[in-house]
Every structure is written in structure tokens, then in C-alpha cells.
Write a protein that holds these residues in place. Structure first.
Motif, short mmCIF file in Angstrom:
data_model
loop_
_atom_site.label_atom_id
_atom_site.label_comp_id
_atom_site.label_asym_id
_atom_site.label_seq_id
_atom_site.Cartn_x
_atom_site.Cartn_y
_atom_site.Cartn_z
N ASN A 219 0.82 -1.20 0.00
CA ASN A 219 0.00 0.00 0.00
C ASN A 219 0.86 1.25 0.00
OD1 ASN A 219 -2.22 -1.55 0.03
ND2 ASN A 219 -2.59 -1.35 2.25
N ASN A 222 4.70 3.90 -3.86
CA ASN A 222 4.16 5.09 -4.52
C ASN A 222 4.88 5.33 -5.84
OD1 ASN A 222 6.54 5.69 -3.37
ND2 ASN A 222 5.82 7.45 -2.18
N GLN A 223 5.15 4.23 -6.54
CA GLN A 223 5.77 4.31 -7.86
C GLN A 223 7.06 5.11 -7.83
OE1 GLN A 223 3.44 3.56 -11.28
NE2 GLN A 223 1.90 5.04 -10.56
N TYR A 245 7.10 12.28 -14.57
CA TYR A 245 7.68 11.92 -13.26
C TYR A 245 8.32 13.11 -12.59
CZ TYR A 245 11.69 11.38 -16.40
OH TYR A 245 12.63 11.58 -17.34
N GLN A 261 9.70 9.63 -8.98
CA GLN A 261 8.38 9.21 -8.51
C GLN A 261 7.39 9.51 -9.62
OE1 GLN A 261 7.05 10.97 -4.84
NE2 GLN A 261 5.28 9.61 -4.73
N PRO A 263 3.62 9.93 -11.09
CA PRO A 263 2.28 10.25 -10.57
C PRO A 263 1.31 9.10 -10.78
CG PRO A 263 2.92 11.74 -12.35
CD PRO A 263 4.05 10.82 -12.15
N GLU A 264 0.21 9.15 -10.06
CA GLU A 264 -0.71 8.02 -10.02
C GLU A 264 -1.33 7.70 -11.38
OE1 GLU A 264 -3.76 7.92 -6.91
OE2 GLU A 264 -2.24 8.75 -5.55
N ASP A 265 -1.57 8.73 -12.16
CA ASP A 265 -2.24 8.47 -13.44
C ASP A 265 -1.29 7.95 -14.52
OD1 ASP A 265 -1.02 10.92 -13.27
OD2 ASP A 265 -2.32 11.83 -14.79
N LYS A 266 0.00 7.88 -14.19
CA LYS A 266 0.95 7.33 -15.15
C LYS A 266 1.56 6.05 -14.58
CE LYS A 266 0.97 10.91 -18.13
NZ LYS A 266 0.10 11.86 -17.45
N SER A 267 2.23 5.28 -15.50
CA SER A 267 2.85 4.06 -15.02
C SER A 267 4.32 4.05 -15.42
CB SER A 267 2.15 2.84 -15.59
OG SER A 267 2.47 2.74 -16.97
#
Lengths: 303, 443
Positions: A219, A222-223, A245, A261, A263-267
């Protein structure tokens, strides 16, 4: 093994435990974590029936916790001690008898453990003649002597040198393998990762984090990645798209590396897609936060 | 219940096995026997020392012949002059003396008393008292008074103190003996309540400062630990008393049979009484002879079994009551110095009863103060025991004991509530306010 439900404990003007619910699964090593004064000791004392909660209940192995469970629990308190003037052997027998063992059985078990830990010669010594580390060892034996189903260890490694700490850690793991559930209360986060299956983090009298170590760490991903690369010769300068990033760290001595790091919308794939035309990627690590980081993050951000 | 027994066993054995326990158990009776024997030999020795040979150089030719030989004094009429006599005895050992009576003795009342060593004070005063009587007789004659008539005047009051018992009989009663026993009991109870109560406190402080307490109370209830300790140490106290009683009686029996011939002792005690009393009148001799039997009858008047049983009952009751308080104090503090501020107030009633027992209680054992103090549980262990030798109705003893039991149940309850919290508190300076707070905590 242990189901702690809505425990509240109030001291005069201070709530030591505020609606605490924790599930300790059978056969696991359970880390009970938290800063000083979070309520760990209060909770441990309630599990040991040293004090009673104001409200809430504890279910031990399907039954409401009662005095018949005392013999099934072994407790090593953080502040430990023994009778200074009493012979070690007599003392061990006494403590085992208080846990419900017969004198004969107690003797056998003590012999077994003393031989295992190579401390047979201590039988007729007085506690005051032993060093602090030696006393800790004796006390550990006293805790597990009666083969408890639930072993509660409060900072069990404090006071041990690394060699003996390892010996005790191996013993704890062996006991766990044999089926004992262990509640391990500590500040030492590195040992939590090595030992614990599950944890609960207490802060300011409340549980602020609970679950298996794996899940919690998952959890907390955080990428964040560390990427080592070589710049391709045909590229003048590596172009970085800051929408993909956030760069946290960068090294450019010899081999290049950077910590980013995403962001959440990217992988990670999006980033690699962007990077591969420009660089030769050598290694990528995911940076997973340590329990230590999670602990500090959780506690400092919990107001 | 089984666990309480284990705790009692440990507390008891760990103390009884100690060298200091054996030492006090054997040394205290030996000390008392030693005193007993010592007093006897000193009395005997001083009696022997006081046997004196006195050469009388009498220039009046009249006084010397009136001096009477006694058990201690042997008078020899000297035929020598004073100076020759001095030369004769100057190198002699022992109690050898010269009494020089000058011619004008009746006028000046002057004599000279010369001793080979340091003059023995009792010899000197015995001689003075004999000479005084001679002077008295001489002066009676001068005044034409018949000395025998004077002697027949008797102003001595003989009191037969009797106690009316419940059956209406008059019973001989000697309050001096009762007083002695009462005072001894008061001291014994006071010291032992303090001694064993403080041991309970020290034991708890030890467990707390050793930090073993948390291990123990994860196995047993705090109340079990506290009661186990109190009962264990109480049994040590009872063991010690029983051993003292057995040893003392045993040693006294041995000492009386081998070292001392009892009748000889009694005789000698009587002989050492001042001989001058004989001259006062024939009465005194009879009184002397009956003192031993008087003591015996007085001892008979005191009910020894009742006293012993009451002693143990009130010791146990008082001990339970005070040791519970000591336990609460021990649990509340981290070390013994800190404990002083609490031991003072809790032991004040005991101290009060102890001090009062020497004045008010002994002089007026059935007065309102004595009766009240012997019912209040905090003071009754001392006050009631002080009263018992003077004769107390059984219902009063029973009531007082029941109140005492109630008292210790109450203090134990209060103490247990403070104890269970106190033993887990470290570094917190306890105050009475704090203790009350602990008392109110749940669970």
C-alpha cells in the motif's frame, strides 16, 4: 488467536487506549508498534490480565479472556527483573509453578532449556552474580518455559549483544515454527521486517495502521523507482518530461542514475516509453518504503 | 488458591532459611537467659562482697557490745589500740574494716570507718543504721521513754487488694504483676507489629525495584501476591514467637536445673534485703518471707493461657491490619527513604497506643480511654493486651477481636486497591491525593 475488540482504558485525565481493535492471527509473529506512550504497554497489560479494560473485550482462542488463559500466555516485560538473592534454579521453578506447572515438570523443562542455551552451570547461582545479558537469557527461559500458545515479548532484544540477540531471535523463530503465536512489541523497525508477519501501529492510544507487513508495504508503494542508464551517443541531452515523473535524486558520475516518482495516473511503462529512445537502461529498482519510513511517516503525520 | 500457597511458601522459606532469622531466633532467648543468669550471679557476688569483718575499737566501752552480728556483718571487739589495729589489717584482702567509736560518740555522733580497700557502701550503711538504732535507744532512755512502747506503735497500713469477680468472690489481685506483664506485652506487640509490617513493605519495594513484579502479576493476581506475602511473613513471625517461647522455657528449665539451685536463689534474694528492717519490728520478717509466695499467687491470678491465646490472636489481627497498610505504602514508593513520609502517619495510632499504655492504660485499665482504645482496631492490639492482665470480661475481648478482624478486612481491601496500581507505577512521586486516585481506579 487473539481478537481485541474496542478496548478502552482511561486513567484519570488520560486515555491510554481509545477504542482499540486488533486481530492477532494464530501462528504468526505479530508486531505491536508505536512510539513511547502510544499505549502498547497498557494493551499488553490488559492481554496479560494485569489490568482490566474499562470497556471492550478480548477473545482468546474463541473464548472470552479469563484467568484460565494465564498459563497459556508467556510474557517478557520490557522492564524485567528477578529476585536478586534467590538461586536461579529455584527461581525458575517458582515462576514455572506460578504458571501452573508441577515442580517435576518444571525441573525437566528448565534442564532442557538450560542445556539448549548452554547455561546449565547457572542453576545454583544467584541472579546478582550474573551479568545483565545473562539475566535476560534466564528471563527469556522463564517466559517460554511453560510452552505458552501466546508469547508476548516487549523489546526482547534490548540488553543483548549481537551474538546473543541472534541466539534469542533463532529461538523465537523456532517457537513460532512449532506453533506459538508471538506478539512482538518494539521500536526496532529493521527487526520488524525480518520477523513479523503482521503488525499494528498504535499512536496516541489509537490503532492507526494494521495488517500484514507485505500488504502494508504494498500500500505504501508510490511508484518510486531508481533507474540506472547510459545516455545514447546520438542524443545530446536527455529530455525529461516533467509531467511523467518527478525527479527526486540524480547522479551523473560515470554511470547515470536517478530516482523518480511517477504520478498516479501514469505508469512505469509510460516513463520507459519516453526514456528508451534516449537512453540505454541498465537497471531499474522499485523503491519500496521500509517499515521504518512508514512508521515515521504515519506517526509524524498523525495529528 | 494454589498459587497463594506457592507465594506463601516462597515468602516463608526464603526468610526462615536466612541466617539472620536463625541468629535472632537463637540469640534473643540466649540474651534473656544470659540476663537472667547474669543478674543472679551479680546478686550472688555482690552479696558475697558485702560480707564484712569489722574490728571495733570502742572507746566508749559501751556501744560496741550493742552491735549485733548479722548475715553480712561480723563484729570483733578489738583489744588493740586504733593504730596497731590499722597496721594489722592494712595488708588484708576482702572486706575488712575498722570501726572506731570515740568516747564522745553519744554527743558528737562521730565515728571513723576504715577499710582495707575501698569502703563498701552497703556495709557502711548497715553499720550506720545499727549505730543509729543504738543512738535512738540511748536518746529514748535520756528522755525517759520506754523503747519497747515506741516499738509497739504500728502505723503501717496493710492493704489486701482484692478484685471482685463475676461470681462475686473476692480474688487476690496484685496490680504490680499485672502492670509488669502489661508493659512487657505492650513493648512486644509494638515492636513486632513494626518489625514484621516493615518486612512486608520492604519485600514489596524489593519486588518493585527488582522489576520482577510485572512477571509475577502476569501469573497471579496482585491481591494474591500481596496476601501471599502478608501471610508468609506473618507465619515467619509466629514461628519466631513459638520458637522463642519454646527455647526460653527450655533454656530456663536447663539453666534452673544445672546452674542454679532455685531454693538457694530464693534464700539469697531474701537475705540481701536490708537487715535494719528487723529493728523496726517483727512484722517485716514475715512479709519478707511471703514475697515469693505473693508473686506466685499474683501470677496465678493472671490467666496465662488466656493471655497467650489473646496475644497470638491480637498479634495476628494487628499484624494483618498494619501489614496491609505497610503493603500499600510499599507499593506506592520506589525506595525505602521515600516510604518514610507514609509510614509515619499510618503508624501514629500504634505509637499513640504504645505511649498511652505506659501511663493512662496501666493506671486506669478500665477507664473510658482504655476501653475505647481497646475497641478501636488501630489501637486495640496494644490497648487490649495491656488491659487483659488486669482482667477483662470475655465478651469485651471477643468484641474487640471481631472489630479487629473487620478492621483488617477493611484495610486489606483498601490496600489491595492501592497496591494493584502502585506496583506498576514508577518514578511517580506518590502523594496521598495520588493514592486516593489510585484507589478509585477500576480494574
Amino acid at each position: 488467536m487473539l481478537e481485541i475488540r474496542n478496548i478502552v482504558k482511561q486513567y484519570a485525565h488520560h486515555k491510554a487506549l481509545d477504542d482499540v481493535s486488533i486481530h492477532v492471527p494464530t501462528g504468526k509473529i505479530f508486531g505491536l508498534l508505536g512510539p513511547n506512550g502510544a499505549g502498547k504497554t497498557s494493551l499488553i497489560r490488559i492481554i496479560n490480565q494485569i489490568t482490566a479494560p474499562d470497556s471492550g473485550e478480548i477473545i482468546f482462542d474463541g473464548q472470552r479472556l479469563n484467568s484460565s488463559h494465564i498459563g497459556k500466555i508467556g510474557y517478557l516485560p520490557e522492564e524485567r527483573g528477578l529476585y536478586k538473592k534467590m538461586l536461579i534454579g529455584d527461581q525458575m521453578i517458582y515462576l514455572a509453578q506460578l504458571k501452573g506447572l508441577s515442580k517435576q515438570l518444571a525441573k525437566e523443562k528448565i534442564k532442557f532449556w538450560f542445556e539448549k542455551l548452554k547455561i546449565e552451570s547457572w542453576w545454583d547461582k544467584k541472579v546478582e552474580d550474573l551479568s545483565k545479558g545473562m539475566q535476560q537469557k534466564v528471563q527469556f527461559v522463564a517466559t517460554v518455559l511453560h510452552e505458552p500458545q501466546l508469547i508476548i515479548l516487549d523489546e526482547p532484544f534490548s540488553g543483548f549483544d549481537p551474538v546473543n540477540a541472534q541466539v534469542i531471535q533463532d529461538e523465537i523463530l523456532e517457537l513460532n515454527k512449532k506453533g506459538a503465536t508471538i506478539i512482538y512489541s518494539t521500536h526496532r523497525m529493521e527487526s520488524v521486517e525480518a520477523l513479523c508477519d503482521n503488525i499494528a501501529l498504535l499512536n496516541k492510544s489509537k490503532v492507526i495502521l494494521e495488517g500484514s507487513v507485505k500488504e502494508i508495504k504494498n500500500n505504501y508503494r508510490n511508484q518510486t523507482y531508481k533507474i540506472e542508464y547510459h545516455k545514447k551517443p546520438e542524443v545530446d541531452a536527455v529530455f525529461l518530461d516533467s509531467s511523467l515523473y518527478q525527479k527526486l535524486e540524480e547522479h551523473k558520475n560515470g554511470s547515470n542514475s536517478m530516482t523518480i516518482q511517477i504520478p498516479e495516473d501514469k505508469s512505469l511503462n509510460d516513463v520507459l516509453f519516453h526514456l528508451i529512445p534516449q537512453v540505454e537502461i541498465q537497471q531499474i529498482f522499485e523503491i519500496i518504503p521500509s517499515m521504518h519510513d512508514i512508521f515515521i511517516d504515519k506517526v509524524t503525520n498523525n495529528i | 488458591m494454589n498459587k497463594i500457597l506457592l507465594i506463601i511458601q516462597r515468602e516463608y522459606l526464603s526468610r526462615v532459611k536466612k541466617k539472620s532469622f536463625l541468629l535472632t531466633t537463637f540469640l534473643v532467648p540466649l540474651f534473656f537467659i544470659g540476663m537472667y543468669v547474669g543478674v543472679f550471679f551479680l546478686t550472688k557476688k555482690s552479696f558475697e562482697d558485702s560480707k564484712a569483718l569489722i574490728y571495733v575499737v570502742d572507746n566508749t566501752k559501751e556501744v560496741g557490745s550493742q552491735l549485733k552480728n548479722t548475715e553480712k556483718l561480723t563484729f570483733t571487739e578489738s583489744t588493740n589500740e586504733l593504730n596497731t589495729q590499722i597496721q594489722e589489717i592494712k595488708d588484708l584482702d576482702g572486706n575488712t574494716n575498722i570501726l572506731f567509736i570515740p568516747e564522745d560518740f553519744y554527743k558528737t555522733h562521730q565515728i571513723e570507718f576504715l577499710s582495707s580497700g575501698k569502703p563498701n557502701i552497703s556495709t557502711k550503711s548497715d553499720v550506720e543504721s545499727q549505730l543509729g538504732d543504738i543512738l535512738l535507744n540511748y536518746q529514748y532512755k535520756e528522755l525517759n521513754i520506754d523503747p519497747s512502747k515506741i516499738k509497739s506503735i504500728d502505723t503501717k497500713v496493710h492493704t489486701a487488694a482484692k478484685e471482685i469477680t463475676s461470681t462475686g468472690e473476692a480474688k487476690d489481685s496484685d496490680t504490680r504483676i499485672a502492670m509488669g506483664i502489661a508493659m512487657a506485652l505492650s513493648v512486644l506487640i509494638y515492636l513486632s507489629l513494626f518489625l514484621y509490617g516493615a518486612q512486608v513493605m520492604r519485600g514489596i519495594i524489593e519486588e518493585k525495584s527488582n522489576r520482577i513484579i510485572e512477571v509475577i502479576i502476569s501469573s497471579v493476581k496482585p491481591f494474591q501476591l500481596m496476601m501471599g506475602k502478608i501471610i508468609g511473613i506473618g507465619l515467619v513471625g509466629i514461628t519466631q514467637f513459638l520458637l522463642w517461647i519454646i527455647l526460653s522455657f527450655g533454656l530456663i528449665a536447663i539453666a534452673s536445673n544445672t546452674l542454679i539451685d532455685k531454693s538457694e536463689f530464693q534464700q539469697e534474694m531474701m537475705k540481701t534485703r536490708p537487715q535494719g528492717m528487723e529493728l523496726e519490728g517483727g512484722q517485716s520478717e514475715i512479709q519478707n518471707g511471703s514475697i515469693i509466695s505473693e508473686i506466685n499467687t499474683a501470677m496465678d491470678a493472671v490467666n496465662i493461657p488466656e493471655l497467650l491465646i489473646s496475644f497470638f490472636l491480637f498479634f495476628i489481627g494487628g499484624y494483618m491490619l498494619y501489614s496491609a497498610l505497610f503493603a500499600a505504602v510499599g507499593s506506592a514508593v520506589d525506595n525505602e527513604t521515600e516510604a518514610n513520609q507514609f509510614t509515619m502517619p499510618i503508624t501514629t495510632p500504634l505509637l499513640l497506643a504504645y505511649i498511652l499504655s505506659f501511663g493512662v492504660l496501666i493506671n486506669n485499665p478500665h477507664g473510658p480511654i482504655a476501653v475505647w482504645l481497646s475497641f478501636i482496631p488501630l489501637t486495640s492490639p496494644i490497648a487490649m493486651l495491656v488491659r487483659i492482665p488486669f482482667g477483662v470480661p470475655t465478651w469485651q475481648i471477643a468484641l474487640s477481636f471481631i472489630l479487629l478482624v473487620g478492621g483488617f478486612i477493611f484495610t486489606t481491601w483498601v490496600a489491595a486497591r492501592i497496591y494493584r496500581i502502585g506496583i506498576l507505577m514508577y518514578g511517580k512521586k506518590a502523594s496521598f491525593k495520588e493514592l486516593i486516585k489510585w484507589f478509585r481506579y477500576n480494574g
